[in-house]
Design a protein around this motif. Structure first.
Motif, PDB file in Angstrom:
ATOM      1  N   PRO A   1       0.822  -1.209   0.000  1.00  0.00           N
ATOM      2  CA  PRO A   1       0.000   0.000   0.000  1.00  0.00           C
ATOM      3  C   PRO A   1       0.857   1.260   0.000  1.00  0.00           C
ATOM      4  CG  PRO A   1       0.044  -0.998   2.182  1.00  0.00           C
ATOM      5  CD  PRO A   1       0.718  -1.961   1.260  1.00  0.00           C
ATOM      6  N   VAL A   2       0.303   2.306  -0.578  1.00  0.00           N
ATOM      7  CA  VAL A   2       0.949   3.618  -0.561  1.00  0.00           C
ATOM      8  C   VAL A   2       0.319   4.425   0.569  1.00  0.00           C
ATOM      9  CG1 VAL A   2       1.342   5.761  -1.819  1.00  0.00           C
ATOM     10  CG2 VAL A   2       1.438   3.564  -3.026  1.00  0.00           C
ATOM     11  N   ILE A   3       1.160   4.948   1.464  1.00  0.00           N
ATOM     12  CA  ILE A   3       0.704   5.776   2.574  1.00  0.00           C
ATOM     13  C   ILE A   3       1.046   7.220   2.235  1.00  0.00           C
ATOM     14  CG2 ILE A   3       0.717   6.082   5.067  1.00  0.00           C
ATOM     15  CD1 ILE A   3       0.127   3.188   4.122  1.00  0.00           C
ATOM     16  N   VAL A   4       0.041   8.069   2.184  1.00  0.00           N
ATOM     17  CA  VAL A   4       0.272   9.479   1.875  1.00  0.00           C
ATOM     18  C   VAL A   4       0.248  10.268   3.179  1.00  0.00           C
ATOM     19  CG1 VAL A   4      -2.178   9.959   1.383  1.00  0.00           C
ATOM     20  CG2 VAL A   4      -0.419  11.419   0.418  1.00  0.00           C
ATOM     21  N   ILE A   5       1.242  11.131   3.362  1.00  0.00           N
ATOM     22  CA  ILE A   5       1.357  11.903   4.593  1.00  0.00           C
ATOM     23  C   ILE A   5       1.535  13.384   4.254  1.00  0.00           C
ATOM     24  CG2 ILE A   5       2.332   9.964   5.885  1.00  0.00           C
ATOM     25  CD1 ILE A   5       5.097  11.237   5.527  1.00  0.00           C
ATOM     26  N   SER A   6       1.348  14.225   5.263  1.00  0.00           N
ATOM     27  CA  SER A   6       1.470  15.669   5.065  1.00  0.00           C
ATOM     28  C   SER A   6       2.915  16.059   4.786  1.00  0.00           C
ATOM     29  CB  SER A   6       0.968  16.406   6.316  1.00  0.00           C
ATOM     30  OG  SER A   6       1.235  17.777   6.218  1.00  0.00           O
ATOM     31  N   ARG A   7       3.083  16.958   3.844  1.00  0.00           N
ATOM     32  CA  ARG A   7       4.426  17.457   3.564  1.00  0.00           C
ATOM     33  C   ARG A   7       4.900  18.414   4.651  1.00  0.00           C
ATOM     34  NH1 ARG A   7       7.491  17.238  -0.691  1.00  0.00           N
ATOM     35  NH2 ARG A   7       5.849  16.665  -2.166  1.00  0.00           N
TER      36      ARG A   7
ATOM     37  N   GLU B   1       4.367  11.054  16.577  1.00  0.00           N
ATOM     38  CA  GLU B   1       3.305  10.051  16.616  1.00  0.00           C
ATOM     39  C   GLU B   1       3.126   9.400  15.246  1.00  0.00           C
ATOM     40  OE1 GLU B   1      -1.017   9.648  18.868  1.00  0.00           O
ATOM     41  OE2 GLU B   1      -0.259  11.611  18.301  1.00  0.00           O
ATOM     42  N   LEU B   2       3.186  10.202  14.209  1.00  0.00           N
ATOM     43  CA  LEU B   2       3.090   9.668  12.855  1.00  0.00           C
ATOM     44  C   LEU B   2       4.281   8.760  12.549  1.00  0.00           C
ATOM     45  CD1 LEU B   2       1.881   9.541   9.988  1.00  0.00           C
ATOM     46  CD2 LEU B   2       3.164  11.630   9.462  1.00  0.00           C
ATOM     47  N   LYS B   3       5.464   9.214  12.899  1.00  0.00           N
ATOM     48  CA  LYS B   3       6.653   8.409  12.629  1.00  0.00           C
ATOM     49  C   LYS B   3       6.593   7.064  13.342  1.00  0.00           C
ATOM     50  CE  LYS B   3       9.480  12.529  11.860  1.00  0.00           C
ATOM     51  NZ  LYS B   3      10.533  13.409  12.413  1.00  0.00           N
TER      52      LYS B   3
ATOM     53  N   ARG C   1      -3.551  10.792  10.009  1.00  0.00           N
ATOM     54  CA  ARG C   1      -3.290  12.145  10.519  1.00  0.00           C
ATOM     55  C   ARG C   1      -3.467  12.157  12.045  1.00  0.00           C
ATOM     56  NH1 ARG C   1      -2.400  17.217   7.987  1.00  0.00           N
ATOM     57  NH2 ARG C   1      -2.012  18.675   9.698  1.00  0.00           N
ATOM     58  N   PHE C   2      -2.442  12.562  12.746  1.00  0.00           N
ATOM     59  CA  PHE C   2      -2.490  12.645  14.198  1.00  0.00           C
ATOM     60  C   PHE C   2      -2.550  14.096  14.680  1.00  0.00           C
ATOM     61  CE2 PHE C   2      -0.566   8.567  13.234  1.00  0.00           C
ATOM     62  CZ  PHE C   2      -1.253   7.716  14.089  1.00  0.00           C
ATOM     63  N   GLY C   3      -1.859  14.991  14.013  1.00  0.00           N
ATOM     64  CA  GLY C   3      -1.835  16.384  14.421  1.00  0.00           C
ATOM     65  C   GLY C   3      -3.151  17.091  14.132  1.00  0.00           C
ATOM     66  N   PRO C   4      -3.334  18.284  14.686  1.00  0.00           N
ATOM     67  CA  PRO C   4      -4.606  19.003  14.535  1.00  0.00           C
ATOM     68  C   PRO C   4      -4.843  19.510  13.119  1.00  0.00           C
ATOM     69  CG  PRO C   4      -2.978  20.381  15.647  1.00  0.00           C
ATOM     70  CD  PRO C   4      -2.371  19.016  15.531  1.00  0.00           C
ATOM     71  N   THR C   5      -6.095  19.466  12.715  1.00  0.00           N
ATOM     72  CA  THR C   5      -6.564  20.088  11.476  1.00  0.00           C
ATOM     73  C   THR C   5      -7.869  20.807  11.798  1.00  0.00           C
ATOM     74  OG1 THR C   5      -7.794  18.092  10.854  1.00  0.00           O
ATOM     75  CG2 THR C   5      -5.567  18.346   9.937  1.00  0.00           C
TER      76      THR C   5
ATOM     77  N   PRO D   1     -10.579  15.846  15.407  1.00  0.00           N
ATOM     78  CA  PRO D   1      -9.728  14.869  16.069  1.00  0.00           C
ATOM     79  C   PRO D   1      -8.743  14.285  15.055  1.00  0.00           C
ATOM     80  CG  PRO D   1     -11.827  13.870  15.511  1.00  0.00           C
ATOM     81  CD  PRO D   1     -11.933  15.322  15.152  1.00  0.00           C
ATOM     82  N   GLY D   2      -7.759  13.538  15.521  1.00  0.00           N
ATOM     83  CA  GLY D   2      -6.927  12.787  14.597  1.00  0.00           C
ATOM     84  C   GLY D   2      -7.795  11.834  13.781  1.00  0.00           C
TER      85      GLY D   2
END
Length: 246
Positions: free
Chosen positions: A150-156, A162-164, A197-201, A239-240
């Motif tokens: 699978p391809v995991i897309v993360i924020s640039r 926590e994500l790591k 996504r763990f950080g706030p949005t 929330p995350g």
């Protein structure tokens, strides 16, 4: 109405690009929450605000650049949720990975969504449980799909410990970093299978992409498995969450 909103997103994108392509340095200010705002954010906001008022004058608007007070919006059952320029940091760094986000919320659910990437001239849209992509003069339906690995897309621009830690515990996978709500769209069109996504949005960061992802067959839930809800709340922080096909 989706056609009108799509056209409006493109018009907002044109306003953004007029500033993006100027030779002068981009002027950046800080808002009260220390997030950046530029002339382009405000120009796109005005285009969308006026356009939606013309398209649907009876539907109230919640935009990142002019969020109404809680007492004004607490009883809203149907409203527009807008990020005129999602990925301001990407805009400032001029990597092209920013979008215009417009969503229609009904009873807490994003039932219509448009995400437009002006630099690529690519538009994603969804309504009535159908999602599609417009690029190179073509409109094609999109569907979330599996892939191995699978391809995991993360924020640039927003990565944290926590994500790591989460990524280190996954099995074999590929990782792609992308800005703005394009991460939702990559899952929606099957180019990625998971966006954690763990950080706030904020709600305006996610609503349009959420509409497109679920119309394409993906899921958007918090880490307890509960679908993100956009019913009016005093806090505009999500929330995350995870966007996935699983």
């Amino acid at each position: 109405m989706l056609e009108q909103v799509s056209k409006l997103a493109r018009q907002a994108g044109t306003a953004i690009m007029q500033i993006y392509q100027q030779s002068e340095p981009i002027q950046v200010q800080e808002k009260s929450d220390n997030s950046p705002v530029t002339e382009a954010d405000l120009a796109a906001h005005q285009v969308i605000k006026q356009g939606l008022a013309s398209i649907a004058p009876d539907i109230p608007q919640l935009s990142e650049e002019d969020p109404p007070e809680w007492e004004v919006r607490r009883h809203w059952d149907r409203y527009w949720l807008i990020d005129p320029l999602d990925g301001t940091k990407e805009f400032i760094s001029k990597n092209g990975e920013f979008t215009v986000n417009i969503a229609l919320i009904e009873k807490g659910i994003p039932v219509l969504g448009v995400v437009y990437a002006p630099v690529q001239n690519v538009l994603y849209a969804a309504a009535n449980k159908q999602a599609w992509k417009e690029a190179c003069g073509q409109r094609l339906p999109i569907h979330a799909s599996r892939a191995e690995p699978p391809v995991i897309v993360i924020s640039r621009s927003h990565q944290d410990d926590e994500l790591k830690e989460y990524l280190s515990q996954l099995g074999a996978h590929q990782t792609v970093a992308v800005g703005s709500s394009l991460k939702f769209c990559l899952v929606a069109e099957g180019k990625a299978q998971l966006y954690p996504r763990f950080g706030p949005t904020h709600t305006w960061d996610t609503a349009a992409g959420h509409a497109i992802a679920i119309a394409a067959g993906a899921h958007v839930t918090d880490w307890k498995g509960v679908t993100l809800d956009y019913s009016p709340k005093e806090s505009l922080i999500n929330p995350g969450f995870r966007v996935s096909i699983f």
